[in-house]
Design an enzyme around this catalytic site. Structure first.
Site, PDB file in Angstrom:
ATOM      1  N   HIS A 126       0.812  -1.227   0.000  1.00 51.19           N
ATOM      2  CA  HIS A 126       0.000   0.000   0.000  1.00 51.19           C
ATOM      3  C   HIS A 126       0.841   1.270   0.000  1.00 51.19           C
ATOM      4  O   HIS A 126       0.379   2.327   0.438  1.00 51.19           O
ATOM      5  CB  HIS A 126      -0.948   0.005   1.209  1.00 51.19           C
ATOM      6  CG  HIS A 126      -2.023  -1.027   1.123  1.00 51.19           C
ATOM      7  ND1 HIS A 126      -2.697  -1.528   2.218  1.00 51.19           N
ATOM      8  CD2 HIS A 126      -2.553  -1.672   0.043  1.00 51.19           C
ATOM      9  CE1 HIS A 126      -3.590  -2.429   1.821  1.00 51.19           C
ATOM     10  NE2 HIS A 126      -3.510  -2.547   0.517  1.00 51.19           N
ATOM     11  N   CYS A 156       3.579  23.770  -8.267  1.00 49.41           N
ATOM     12  CA  CYS A 156       2.564  24.166  -9.257  1.00 49.41           C
ATOM     13  C   CYS A 156       1.281  24.630  -8.575  1.00 49.41           C
ATOM     14  O   CYS A 156       0.332  25.052  -9.238  1.00 49.41           O
ATOM     15  CB  CYS A 156       2.268  23.008 -10.218  1.00 49.41           C
ATOM     16  SG  CYS A 156       1.261  21.699  -9.493  1.00 49.41           S
ATOM     17  N   GLU A 221      -6.873 -11.281  18.221  1.00 50.14           N
ATOM     18  CA  GLU A 221      -8.212 -11.887  18.140  1.00 50.14           C
ATOM     19  C   GLU A 221      -8.284 -12.826  16.943  1.00 50.14           C
ATOM     20  O   GLU A 221      -7.524 -12.680  15.994  1.00 50.14           O
ATOM     21  CB  GLU A 221      -9.261 -10.786  17.929  1.00 50.14           C
ATOM     22  CG  GLU A 221      -9.487  -9.927  19.133  1.00 50.14           C
ATOM     23  CD  GLU A 221     -10.105  -8.582  18.769  1.00 50.14           C
ATOM     24  OE1 GLU A 221     -10.708  -8.479  17.678  1.00 50.14           O
ATOM     25  OE2 GLU A 221      -9.951  -7.651  19.566  1.00 50.14           O
ATOM     26  N   ALA A 238       1.678  -9.177  19.067  1.00 43.82           N
ATOM     27  CA  ALA A 238       2.707  -9.533  18.083  1.00 43.82           C
ATOM     28  C   ALA A 238       4.118  -9.459  18.679  1.00 43.82           C
ATOM     29  O   ALA A 238       4.942 -10.340  18.429  1.00 43.82           O
ATOM     30  CB  ALA A 238       2.587  -8.612  16.877  1.00 43.82           C
TER      31      ALA A 238
END
Ligand code: NAD
Ligand code: ZN
Length: 255
Positions: A126, A156, A221, A238
């Protein structure tokens, strides 16, 4: 009596066994691996996402129609991401790579924490929020160069967009193809902190499973994958679980 610790140790040993015998192990990580670094995931009720509904603020249609409004969320996300440091899970994953047991991490995160944690082979599914691009003239800037501007603008005059994939945008082709190839040939896939609902990243576990690979899932979960295709489910945070896996793998290596 079989204690919870004993069950967990048994599962960690099973995972270490899979990883040390697999010829190709990859990982797919999601927002949950960075939660312990202080970046909230989409599903948690508190924090950023209770203020900014991701369906509203993380879609390309919203950015195109009102980039200034979307930058309210992007600014807060950037504050969190730029001050976050890799946690035990990111560091453990980079150690597994150095030990030769992890070929590649496919991450859905845009926070650069795998790379700051030392991982070399990372596919950013991503994108990455550390650069901004102009959708009109193509100029690119480092996010930190534009941190004092709200909203950050290109030379710009147009409002810049972070180099992340918004909902409704295509996945970078190289990341998509490489991930598909790796998922097809992996003998083991470690899923960490992902609800596996965001498409098309959520097709990766099924590809590995259909090709005979083992699915290891680490999450606080259960997810929709846990009782369908997951082979070993490790429930918990984790950081702790990855550290335990690294220790178990090192013990096998020493034997
Ligand atoms: P998600 O928010 O849908 O799911 C996160 C999962 O992580 C949940 O299943 C949750 O139970 C689990 N989790 C939370 N804390 C955990 C912990 N400490 N240890 C283990 N598991 C934990 O995230 P997703 O599946 O990655 O999908 C959301 C999308 O949001 C992705 O596309 C991602 O690009 C984007 N996102 C990225 C970041 C980031 O870059 N850090 C943060 C938020 C959202
Ligand atoms: Zn421009």
């Amino acid at each position: 009596m079989v204690t919870t610790e004993k069950i967990m140790k048994n599962l960690i040993d099973q995972v270490a066994d899979i990883i040390t015998t697999s010829k190709l192990t990859i990982a797919l990580t999601g927002a949950g691996i960075s939660a312990e670094s202080g970046i909230p995931d989409f599903r948690s009720a508190e924090g950023l996402w209770s203020k900014f509904d991701p369906n509203e603020y993380a879609s390309i249609a919203s950015f195109m129609s009102d980039p200034e409004k979307v930058w309210l969320m992007l600014r807060e996300m950037d504050d969190l991401v730029s001050s976050a440091r890799p946690n035990k899970a990111h560091l453990g994953m980079s150690e597994l790579e150095k030990l030769g047991y992890l070929h590649c991490i496919i991450t859905q995160n845009i926070d650069n924490l795998h790379q700051s944690g030392g991982s070399k082979n990372v596919i950013e599914y991503h994108g990455n929020s550390s650069t901004l691009s102009c959708m009109w003239c193509g100029r690119r800037f480092r996010s930190d160069e534009k941190r004092n501007e709200y909203p950050p603008r290109c030379e710009c005059g147009r409002i810049l967009k972070p180099d992340v994939v918004f909902f409704g945008e295509a996945i970078p082709e190289k990341a998509l193809n490489k991930s598909f190839m790796l998922a097809s040939s992996a003998q083991a896939l470690i899923l960490i902190g992902t609800s596996a609902v965001v498409s098309p990243a959520n097709t990766i576990p099924g590809i590995t499973k259909r090709n005979g690979g083992k699915i290891i899932e680490i999450n606080k979960e259960k997810t929709h994958l846990t009782d369908s295709i997951t082979d070993v489910f490790l429930q918990g945070s984790a950081g702790n679980i990855v550290s335990e896996i690294v220790e178990a793998v090192k013990n096998i290596k020493r034997q």
